[in-house]
Scaffold this active site. Structure first.
Site, PDB file in Angstrom:
ATOM      1  N   TYR A  94     105.901 -29.726  85.908  1.00  0.00           N
ATOM      2  CA  TYR A  94     106.656 -30.845  85.328  1.00  0.00           C
ATOM      3  C   TYR A  94     105.697 -31.900  84.806  1.00  0.00           C
ATOM      4  O   TYR A  94     104.740 -32.274  85.492  1.00  0.00           O
ATOM      5  CB  TYR A  94     107.587 -31.482  86.376  1.00  0.00           C
ATOM      6  CG  TYR A  94     108.653 -30.530  86.860  1.00  0.00           C
ATOM      7  CD1 TYR A  94     109.848 -30.378  86.168  1.00  0.00           C
ATOM      8  CD2 TYR A  94     108.446 -29.749  87.997  1.00  0.00           C
ATOM      9  CE1 TYR A  94     110.819 -29.479  86.596  1.00  0.00           C
ATOM     10  CE2 TYR A  94     109.410 -28.840  88.425  1.00  0.00           C
ATOM     11  CZ  TYR A  94     110.586 -28.713  87.719  1.00  0.00           C
ATOM     12  OH  TYR A  94     111.537 -27.820  88.137  1.00  0.00           O
ATOM     13  N   SER A  95     105.996 -32.416  83.611  1.00  0.00           N
ATOM     14  CA  SER A  95     105.174 -33.488  83.032  1.00  0.00           C
ATOM     15  C   SER A  95     105.481 -34.809  83.729  1.00  0.00           C
ATOM     16  O   SER A  95     106.621 -35.067  84.112  1.00  0.00           O
ATOM     17  CB  SER A  95     105.512 -33.671  81.554  1.00  0.00           C
ATOM     18  OG  SER A  95     104.988 -32.623  80.814  1.00  0.00           O
TER      19      SER A  95
ATOM     20  N   CYS B  63     106.713 -32.753  72.379  1.00  0.00           N
ATOM     21  CA  CYS B  63     107.053 -32.164  73.671  1.00  0.00           C
ATOM     22  C   CYS B  63     108.552 -31.884  73.732  1.00  0.00           C
ATOM     23  O   CYS B  63     109.362 -32.740  73.375  1.00  0.00           O
ATOM     24  CB  CYS B  63     106.643 -33.109  74.798  1.00  0.00           C
ATOM     25  SG  CYS B  63     106.817 -32.380  76.444  1.00  0.00           S
TER      26      CYS B  63
ATOM     27  N   GLU C 196     103.411 -29.584  73.620  1.00  0.00           N
ATOM     28  CA  GLU C 196     103.754 -29.027  74.933  1.00  0.00           C
ATOM     29  C   GLU C 196     105.225 -28.607  74.836  1.00  0.00           C
ATOM     30  O   GLU C 196     106.112 -29.466  74.864  1.00  0.00           O
ATOM     31  CB  GLU C 196     103.563 -30.080  76.020  1.00  0.00           C
ATOM     32  CG  GLU C 196     103.716 -29.493  77.389  1.00  0.00           C
ATOM     33  CD  GLU C 196     102.646 -29.960  78.347  1.00  0.00           C
ATOM     34  OE1 GLU C 196     101.449 -29.822  78.002  1.00  0.00           O
ATOM     35  OE2 GLU C 196     103.013 -30.491  79.388  1.00  0.00           O
TER      36      GLU C 196
ATOM     37  N   TYR D   6     108.460 -25.566  75.663  1.00  0.00           N
ATOM     38  CA  TYR D   6     108.860 -24.578  76.654  1.00  0.00           C
ATOM     39  C   TYR D   6     110.181 -23.935  76.268  1.00  0.00           C
ATOM     40  O   TYR D   6     110.870 -24.426  75.401  1.00  0.00           O
ATOM     41  CB  TYR D   6     109.001 -25.238  78.029  1.00  0.00           C
ATOM     42  CG  TYR D   6     109.550 -26.639  77.979  1.00  0.00           C
ATOM     43  CD1 TYR D   6     110.924 -26.874  77.890  1.00  0.00           C
ATOM     44  CD2 TYR D   6     108.684 -27.752  77.968  1.00  0.00           C
ATOM     45  CE1 TYR D   6     111.418 -28.165  77.833  1.00  0.00           C
ATOM     46  CE2 TYR D   6     109.172 -29.046  77.911  1.00  0.00           C
ATOM     47  CZ  TYR D   6     110.552 -29.247  77.853  1.00  0.00           C
ATOM     48  OH  TYR D   6     111.035 -30.520  77.779  1.00  0.00           O
TER      49      TYR D   6
END
Ligand code: A2P
Length: 411
Positions: free
Chosen positions: A201-202, A369, A409, A411
């Site tokens: 987790y960021s 992101c 970043e 996902y």
């Protein structure tokens, strides 16, 4: 009598299963599809890997950077590696082994010259980024944090159950920078009876803590109840985190990440492009700037933020309270009743003049992101605004990557 033929030696590329956080970055980065995974491990196929090193700099933990000199015929195969819980030790080579010339095998220390630009973003941080700590706590040596806050940051009546979770480290060191991430070890075991792997987790808070001067940090976590295709799915770690109560203990590893870092020099501008929980690092960076608003050293902040509706946009209330001359906010809402569907890339095109002006300034860094799908859309939009301004996108894109000014970043 004939001497035995020398055996060919391979410098075999391996991934350390004890450090790997299964973030998929290496598999996505590998230009020749030499990396694969199952529910246990990420592994490198020795029959495909050519040692190009493209995967090494982007790996947030360094788990990818492991090498063993092996007789080629005895190289560890994919199936064998998938079953590993730890890396095997070095093996002595037989006397008949013929080492390849040094130039033919990549050394782990050859990182200064990674294969250029196989990824859409930079593999180096901006020149003025602070130096990050990584891997202070590992699967074998996790740190225990205490939950000091957990609340929902999306409308209660919406499908998007996104939580802001604050973890405190007490007296133990956990130094972090904006843009870094941590791993959470959910309790329990998987279907094979193995302990769950860490989930990444960021950080949503800046380097000096969720509350300035406190040894804590925050995360933005979406409760996963369906997979990308919309089928029902239970996210092991996200549900665990979203259900935590104050004073619960959590096993944490990390920190991770050494490239998605913000510039540190005065008057650096940030273009921040995110969807949903991809807002976490943008919140961290924005808060870093907000805390030094009175220094006069801040550059410009331009934010493109995508969500289904306003009520599903995490941190909507606090975000909209920020002064307009501090941050330029552009919301792309895709499912707002009575409004056309808009994505962040649409707004980048609408704000072409401002984007171009910032892109022309070498003090500008760009951070993207969120959903994987937006990567291509955002790159296309940046290309279009650049070309409309009469500039060559491939030259600018290369410069942004070389100078550590464009970071993804997804996902
Ligand atoms: P959509 O309504 O089409 O799903 P989520 O809530 O699923 O995390 O998504 C956050 C936002 O990102 C939503 O507005 C979603 O729109 C949007 N989105 C989905 N796919 C893309 C894409 N390829 N590029 C940009 N935004 C996207």
């Amino acid at each position: 009598m004939n001497a035995p033929l020398p055996a060919e030696v391979l410098k075999q590329h391996l991934i350390d299963p004890e450090i790997c956080i299964r973030c998929n970055t290496c598999e996505e980065t590998c230009p020749i599809k030499a990396i694969t995974h199952d529910s246990n491990n990420y592994v490198v196929d020795p029959d495909i890997c050519n040692g190009c090193m493209a995967c090494v700099p982007p790996c947030p933990t360094g788990a990818i950077d492991n090498w063993r000199l092996m007789v080629r015929a005895e190289a560890y195969g994919v199936q064998e590696q998938l079953g590993w819980e730890e890396l095997p030790g070095e093996k002595a080579l037989p006397e008949t082994a013929a080492a390849l010339p040094a130039d033919d095998v990549p050394a782990a220390t050859d990182l200064a010259a990674p294969a250029p630009f196989s990824a859409p973003g930079a593999t180096v941080p901006p020149w003025s980024a602070a130096h990050p700590y990584v891997n202070l706590y590992t699967h074998k040596t996790p740190m225990t944090a205490t939950v000091v806050g957990n609340y929902r940051v999306t409308g209660a009546d919406t499908e998007s159950d996104i939580h802001h979770i604050v973890l405190d480290f007490g007296e133990l060191p956990f130094p972090v920078l904006e843009g870094q991430s941590i791993g959470i070890l959910p309790p329990g075991v998987d279907a094979q009876g193995r302990p769950h792997h860490a989930r990444q987790y960021s950080l949503a808070s800046p380097r000096d803590g969720e509350r300035a001067g406190y040894n804590n940090l925050s995360l933005t976590v979406k409760r996963v109840t369906e997979d990308h295709a919309g089928a029902a799915a239970h996210g092991v770690c996200s549900n665990y985190l979203c259900d935590l109560a104050k004073n619960d203990k959590v096993q944490v590893i990390g920190p991770f990440g050494h490239t998605f870092l913000m510039p540190n020099h005065p008057r650096a501008n940030l273009i921040m492009i995110c969807t949903g929980t991809g807002s976490a690092p943008m919140r961290a960076m924005t808060e870093r700037y907000r805390r030094r608003i009175d220094t006069g050293e801040n550059g410009r902040l331009l934010l493109f933020f995508g969500a289904r509706t306003e009520r599903e946009l995490p941190y909507f209330g606090p975000l909209m309270k920020l002064p307009r001359d501090f941050i330029d906010i552009n919301l792309a809402l895709s499912r707002e009743t009575g409004q056309p569907k808009r994505y962040v890339q649409d707004l980048i095109r609408e704000r072409a003049a401002s984007v171009r002006e910032l892109l022309a300034d070498r003090n500008t860094c760009i951070y993207v992101c969120g959903l994987k799908g937006m990567e291509v859309g955002v790159l296309d939009a940046l290309r279009d605004v650049t070309v409309q301004g009469g500039q060559d996108w491939s030259i600018l894109h290369d410069a942004l990557r070389r100078e550590g000014r464009l970071h993804f970043e997804t996902y």
